[in-house]
Design a protein around this motif. Structure first.
Motif, PDB file in Angstrom:
ATOM      1  N   GLY A 118     -15.997   7.582   1.529  1.00  0.00           N
ATOM      2  CA  GLY A 118     -16.086   9.145   1.284  1.00  0.00           C
ATOM      3  C   GLY A 118     -17.405   9.458   0.245  1.00  0.00           C
ATOM      4  O   GLY A 118     -17.941  10.274   0.461  1.00  0.00           O
ATOM      5  N   ARG A 178       2.678   0.440  -4.217  1.00  0.00           N
ATOM      6  CA  ARG A 178       1.654   0.808  -5.034  1.00  0.00           C
ATOM      7  C   ARG A 178       1.397   2.310  -4.132  1.00  0.00           C
ATOM      8  O   ARG A 178       0.264   2.727  -4.011  1.00  0.00           O
ATOM      9  N   LEU A 215     -11.897  12.751   7.885  1.00  0.00           N
ATOM     10  CA  LEU A 215     -13.220  12.126   8.187  1.00  0.00           C
ATOM     11  C   LEU A 215     -13.939  12.883   9.678  1.00  0.00           C
ATOM     12  O   LEU A 215     -15.314  13.117   9.619  1.00  0.00           O
ATOM     13  N   ALA A 231     -13.537  14.505  -1.724  1.00  0.00           N
ATOM     14  CA  ALA A 231     -14.855  14.351  -0.837  1.00  0.00           C
ATOM     15  C   ALA A 231     -15.267  15.066   0.257  1.00  0.00           C
ATOM     16  O   ALA A 231     -16.237  15.790   0.257  1.00  0.00           O
ATOM     17  N   PHE A 260      -5.164   4.422   7.294  1.00  0.00           N
ATOM     18  CA  PHE A 260      -6.517   4.686   7.189  1.00  0.00           C
ATOM     19  C   PHE A 260      -7.480   4.141   8.436  1.00  0.00           C
ATOM     20  O   PHE A 260      -8.353   4.769   8.880  1.00  0.00           O
ATOM     21  N   LEU A 262      -8.427  -2.337   0.659  1.00  0.00           N
ATOM     22  CA  LEU A 262      -8.598  -1.349   1.778  1.00  0.00           C
ATOM     23  C   LEU A 262      -8.533   0.282   0.862  1.00  0.00           C
ATOM     24  O   LEU A 262      -9.450   1.063   1.731  1.00  0.00           O
ATOM     25  N   THR A 263      -8.013   0.202  -0.274  1.00  0.00           N
ATOM     26  CA  THR A 263      -8.233   1.413  -0.870  1.00  0.00           C
ATOM     27  C   THR A 263      -9.684   1.914  -1.079  1.00  0.00           C
ATOM     28  O   THR A 263     -10.403   2.800  -0.868  1.00  0.00           O
ATOM     29  N   GLU A 303      -5.862   7.972  -3.559  1.00  0.00           N
ATOM     30  CA  GLU A 303      -6.589   7.565  -2.618  1.00  0.00           C
ATOM     31  C   GLU A 303      -7.045   8.604  -1.671  1.00  0.00           C
ATOM     32  O   GLU A 303      -7.954   9.317  -1.388  1.00  0.00           O
ATOM     33  N   ASP A 317      -1.080   4.910  -5.664  1.00  0.00           N
ATOM     34  CA  ASP A 317      -2.342   4.644  -5.476  1.00  0.00           C
ATOM     35  C   ASP A 317      -2.834   5.165  -4.039  1.00  0.00           C
ATOM     36  O   ASP A 317      -4.090   5.958  -4.058  1.00  0.00           O
ATOM     37  N   LEU A 329     -20.528  11.616   1.019  1.00  0.00           N
ATOM     38  CA  LEU A 329     -20.825  12.666  -0.054  1.00  0.00           C
ATOM     39  C   LEU A 329     -22.289  12.447  -0.419  1.00  0.00           C
ATOM     40  O   LEU A 329     -23.140  13.580  -0.411  1.00  0.00           O
ATOM     41  N   LEU A 379       0.792  -1.267   0.043  1.00  0.00           N
ATOM     42  CA  LEU A 379      -0.019   0.084  -0.040  1.00  0.00           C
ATOM     43  C   LEU A 379       0.816   1.316   0.011  1.00  0.00           C
ATOM     44  O   LEU A 379       0.618   2.184  -0.799  1.00  0.00           O
ATOM     45  N   ALA A 421      -4.808  -5.041  -0.356  1.00  0.00           N
ATOM     46  CA  ALA A 421      -4.476  -3.743  -0.390  1.00  0.00           C
ATOM     47  C   ALA A 421      -5.437  -2.772  -1.313  1.00  0.00           C
ATOM     48  O   ALA A 421      -5.832  -1.776  -0.782  1.00  0.00           O
ATOM     49  N   ILE A 424      -8.613  11.484  -3.295  1.00  0.00           N
ATOM     50  CA  ILE A 424     -10.006  11.277  -3.635  1.00  0.00           C
ATOM     51  C   ILE A 424     -10.738  11.699  -2.232  1.00  0.00           C
ATOM     52  O   ILE A 424     -11.871  12.407  -2.188  1.00  0.00           O
ATOM     53  N   LEU A 425     -10.257  11.215  -1.036  1.00  0.00           N
ATOM     54  CA  LEU A 425     -11.017  11.316   0.214  1.00  0.00           C
ATOM     55  C   LEU A 425     -10.884  12.855   0.393  1.00  0.00           C
ATOM     56  O   LEU A 425     -11.947  13.434   0.941  1.00  0.00           O
ATOM     57  N   VAL A 429     -11.971   2.839   1.714  1.00  0.00           N
ATOM     58  CA  VAL A 429     -11.829   4.076   2.197  1.00  0.00           C
ATOM     59  C   VAL A 429     -12.707   5.200   1.130  1.00  0.00           C
ATOM     60  O   VAL A 429     -13.414   6.035   1.488  1.00  0.00           O
ATOM     61  N   ILE A 430     -12.384   4.775   0.014  1.00  0.00           N
ATOM     62  CA  ILE A 430     -13.206   5.615  -1.056  1.00  0.00           C
ATOM     63  C   ILE A 430     -14.696   5.434  -0.979  1.00  0.00           C
ATOM     64  O   ILE A 430     -15.374   6.219  -1.293  1.00  0.00           O
TER      65      ILE A 430
END
Lengths: 234, 123
Positions: free
Chosen positions: B94, A60, A219, A74, A132, B86-87, A67, A63, B98, A56, B83, A70-71, B90-91
């Motif tokens: 979110g 990657r 959050l 949002a 996370f 997990l991503t 992510e 990624d 929204l 993670l 993994a 993106i959070l 979370v998305i």
């Protein structure tokens, strides 16, 4: 009637697609090439006992950066969207009094929840967990606090400062990897340390701390934004 | 008859959750119920992804005392789907937040959550 038939056909189609994944489950006997490489080289290259964390944050990592972005997007859309205040919001919100048990319990449990969240993201490279999950636990502590005291004001400037600093630090550590090690988000510019100890895996614990703080503050921001726009009387 | 493994049960549950979620999104008229359907769809996808990445008789991809470091590749399940999930979790969180924020705003403006009352985009 026609609509119902149509929905039925779509559901059947989806079921047929998904049956393939059911047949595929359990057919594999060994890891594919990429996962084998992660398992064999991971301990030497990254040094994290939690391979999911290694994948993670390092393999990657890009990624994960996306992510987090993106959070953030949002969270900021929610903030922006809910901040457009309706006019008649000057009167303070009336709420039912919370029970004694909830209030007392939240005073005792909230610090423990925060501590547990910090524990989870500090040990993200060794045990199941990571930034996370730790961030989500911290935000759940805030939810408990707000349940016990629904008209509490959350300080938004602290949240946004923590969020910006940790987001900046995450990218900064990634860029340090370009100059001091072999590429973006390479964690080995700090010594890898003893495998399986708390101070190991190079930059992964530090990156996880910043991810944890960032996710936790994002959050919390979402939760407090939703709380502030509540105005129904109970 | 072949023994039913845990991974098969997980994938089957995931498929059911996806279908229930899709059904909810397509048929329900209440916005909150649609959001719940979307959430179920999301969860089903996660369960299927983890189920497909599972290899029989192998342990979690965490290299501690339970795993022989030299032979790790033959003793652990695939870390990549985990993994990815997990991503995705979370998305999904979110996106759900929204959608709930939109629902809250819509309710405050029009005092209704029935999708049939929102016919601005109808043609």
């Amino acid at each position: 009637m026609f609509k119902k038939v149509f929905i039925f056909i779509v559901l059947i189609g989806f079921a047929l697609i998904l049956v393939e994944s059911y047949n595929f489950t359990g057919s594999g006997e060994e890891l594919n090439e990429i996962a084998t490489r992660y398992a064999e080289k991971g301990p030497d290259e990254v040094g994290a006992a939690n391979l999911v964390g290694a994948v993670l944050v390092t393999y990657r990592g890009l990624d994960t950066l996306g992510e987090v972005a993106i959070l953030f997007l949002a969270a900021s859309i929610i903030g922006f969207f809910l901040k457009v205040k309706l006019e008649e919001e000057k009167v303070p919100r009336k709420v039912r009094k919370t029970s004694e048990i909830l209030e007392t319990a939240s005073k005792i449990i909230t610090p423990v929840i925060f501590l547990f969240g910090i524990y989870v993201f500090l040990n993200g490279h060794l045990t199941p967990g990571g930034g996370f999950q730790g961030g989500a636990i911290i935000a759940s502590g805030l939810v408990l606090m707000l349940l016990a005291n629904p008209i509490k004001k959350v300080n938004h400037s602290i949240i946004s400062i923590v969020e910006s600093i940790s987001g900046f630090a995450f990218v900064f550590l990634g860029i340090l990897g370009i100059f001091l090690a072999s590429g973006f988000l390479d964690n080995s510019f700090i010594g890898l340390g003893d495998f399986g100890k708390l101070l190991s895996a190079g930059a992964i614990p530090i990156i996880y701390i910043f991810i944890g703080l960032k996710v936790g503050s994002e959050l919390s921001g979402i939760v407090s934004n939703l709380q502030e726009t509540q105005k129904e009387e109970i | 008859m072949e023994q039913i493994s845990l991974a098969h049960i997980a994938t089957f549950t995931g498929i059911l959750l996806i279908l229930i979620g899709l059904w909810g999104v397509l048929t329900q008229k209440n916005i909150i119920k649609i959001i719940i359907g979307f959430s179920l769809f999301d969860t089903g996808t996660h369960i299927i992804m983890v189920g497909v990445g599972y290899l029989k008789g192998k342990t979690a991809p965490i290299l501690d005392e339970a795993v022989n470091l030299k032979n790790a590749a033959n003793e652990i399940v695939d870390p990549v789907p985990q993994a990815l999930v997990l991503t995705a979790i979370v998305i999904g969180l979110g996106i759900t937040a929204l959608m709930l924020a939109y629902a809250l705003r819509l309710y405050q403006r029009r005092k209704t959550l029935e999708i049939n009352n929102y016919n601005d985009l109808k043609w």
